[in-house]
Motif scaffolding. Structure first.
Motif, short mmCIF file in Angstrom:
data_model
loop_
_atom_site.label_atom_id
_atom_site.label_comp_id
_atom_site.label_asym_id
_atom_site.label_seq_id
_atom_site.Cartn_x
_atom_site.Cartn_y
_atom_site.Cartn_z
N ALA A 1 0.84 -1.19 0.00
CA ALA A 1 0.00 0.00 0.00
C ALA A 1 0.88 1.24 0.00
O ALA A 1 1.98 1.23 0.56
N PRO A 2 0.45 2.32 -0.64
CA PRO A 2 1.24 3.55 -0.63
C PRO A 2 1.50 4.02 0.80
O PRO A 2 0.65 3.86 1.68
N LEU B 1 -1.15 5.77 3.41
CA LEU B 1 -2.55 5.49 3.08
C LEU B 1 -3.39 5.30 4.33
O LEU B 1 -4.52 5.78 4.40
N TYR C 1 -7.51 4.76 4.94
CA TYR C 1 -8.30 5.25 3.81
C TYR C 1 -8.31 4.22 2.68
O TYR C 1 -7.41 3.39 2.55
N THR D 1 -8.42 4.98 -0.71
CA THR D 1 -7.74 5.40 -1.93
C THR D 1 -6.94 6.66 -1.69
O THR D 1 -7.16 7.37 -0.70
N GLU D 2 -6.02 6.95 -2.61
CA GLU D 2 -5.23 8.17 -2.56
C GLU D 2 -5.91 9.21 -3.46
O GLU D 2 -5.56 9.37 -4.62
#
Length: 302
Positions: A183-184, A187, A190, A192-193
């Motif tokens: 995952a980024p 993140l 949440y 989504t980015e």
């Protein structure tokens, strides 16, 4: 347009004031995300369901909206209503800022809270106001709006530089995350980015388009550039305020993580101010407002 902009100002003022003034809550607490990571939730105020990082950043956005965004919106609206083309172009860019902020609030950049419906209305109002103002200028003769002598190299270079910044800041980390399957970073809980998606899907192509059109002497590129410049200008105080409030909330940064973004966005904002002033200096001072269309009794228009 006057009443659209007044509506945006009222809604944004309420949202920003509540975001800054609402207090109370249990305080920070950890949660485990669906990916098995641990995120620190703020637990305070309107953004009590957001991470500490996002909650402090959202309060900084509210602060900049109240101190800079709202006065600029009202001044530009009044100026255009009085017939100033330059004020209308500034209004276009300012509406872009409010569209950017409340699109994020409504579509998932922050956790759901009790002002969600207000965010939706503010997003809608900013979207259609932006479209109407953009269309009003787009219908005008671009050669008259941006006459010969309007600088080309500086605006085009800034647009392409903005493209590079967005791709480096958002694109590279997302590519790394896609390659590794992780995952980024940041993140948290949440899904989504949103900010990264908006910047890469909308803002980045717009900067490229504007730069190419300007170099090709297509003056419609200036209109796209102006719609982005006010946002770039406001990003500097936004990044500074976010960093200060995040540090105050206990978020830790390295010295490079503090100085790098602030220095970079201040330089970008100064360049955007210089380019915007250079463009507006060549724009005629006055032009008609949005034309009113009246309908005759037989259904025709005149």
């Amino acid at each position: 347009m006057l009443w659209w902009c007044v509506l945006i100002a009222v809604l944004a003022g309420i949202a920003a004031a509540v975001g800054l003034l609402q207090q109370g809550g249990p305080g920070p607490f950890p949660v485990e995300t669906v990916r098995g990571q641990v995120a620190e939730i703020s637990g305070y105020g309107l953004y009590r369901y957001d991470t500490v990082f996002t909650a402090a950043g959202s309060q900084a956005t509210d602060l900049v909206t109240l101190v800079a965004g709202l006065p600029l919106l009202l001044a530009a609206t009044l100026g255009w209503w009085r017939g100033s083309t330059r004020a209308g172009l500034v209004l276009l860019g300012t509406l872009g800022y409010f569209l950017y902020v409340y699109a994020g609030y409504a579509l998932g950049a922050i956790a759901y809270n009790e002002l969600f419906l207000l965010y939706v209305v503010a997003f809608s109002a900013a979207l259609y106001a932006f479209v109407l103002v953009f269309a009003a200028f787009f219908r005008q003769d671009p050669d008259r709006l941006f006459p010969p002598g309007t600088p080309r190299r500086g605006p085009a270079v800034l647009m392409f530089a903005s493209t590079v910044v967005l791709v480096v800041v958002w694109g590279i980390p997302l590519v790394n995350a896609a390659v590794t399957g992780a995952a980024p970073e940041g993140l948290g809980p949440y899904s989504t980015e949103f900010t990264e998606a908006l910047d890469l899907a909308v803002i980045t192509p717009a900067t490229v388009w504007a730069g190419v059109l300007i170099l090709r002497r297509d003056r419609r590129g200036y209109l796209i550039a102006v719609s982005l410049l006010v946002l770039e200008i406001l990003l500097a105080p936004l990044i500074i305020a976010q960093t200060v409030l995040q540090l105050r909330a206990g978020v830790t940064f390295t010295l490079g993580e503090i100085i790098g973004p602030i220095f970079g966005f201040v330089v970008l904002a100064v360049a955007a101010i210089a380019v915007l002033v250079a463009i507006l200096r060549h724009v005629p001072a006055g032009a008609p407002r949005l034309e009113r269309v009246t309908h005759s009794r037989d259904g025709g228009s005149r």
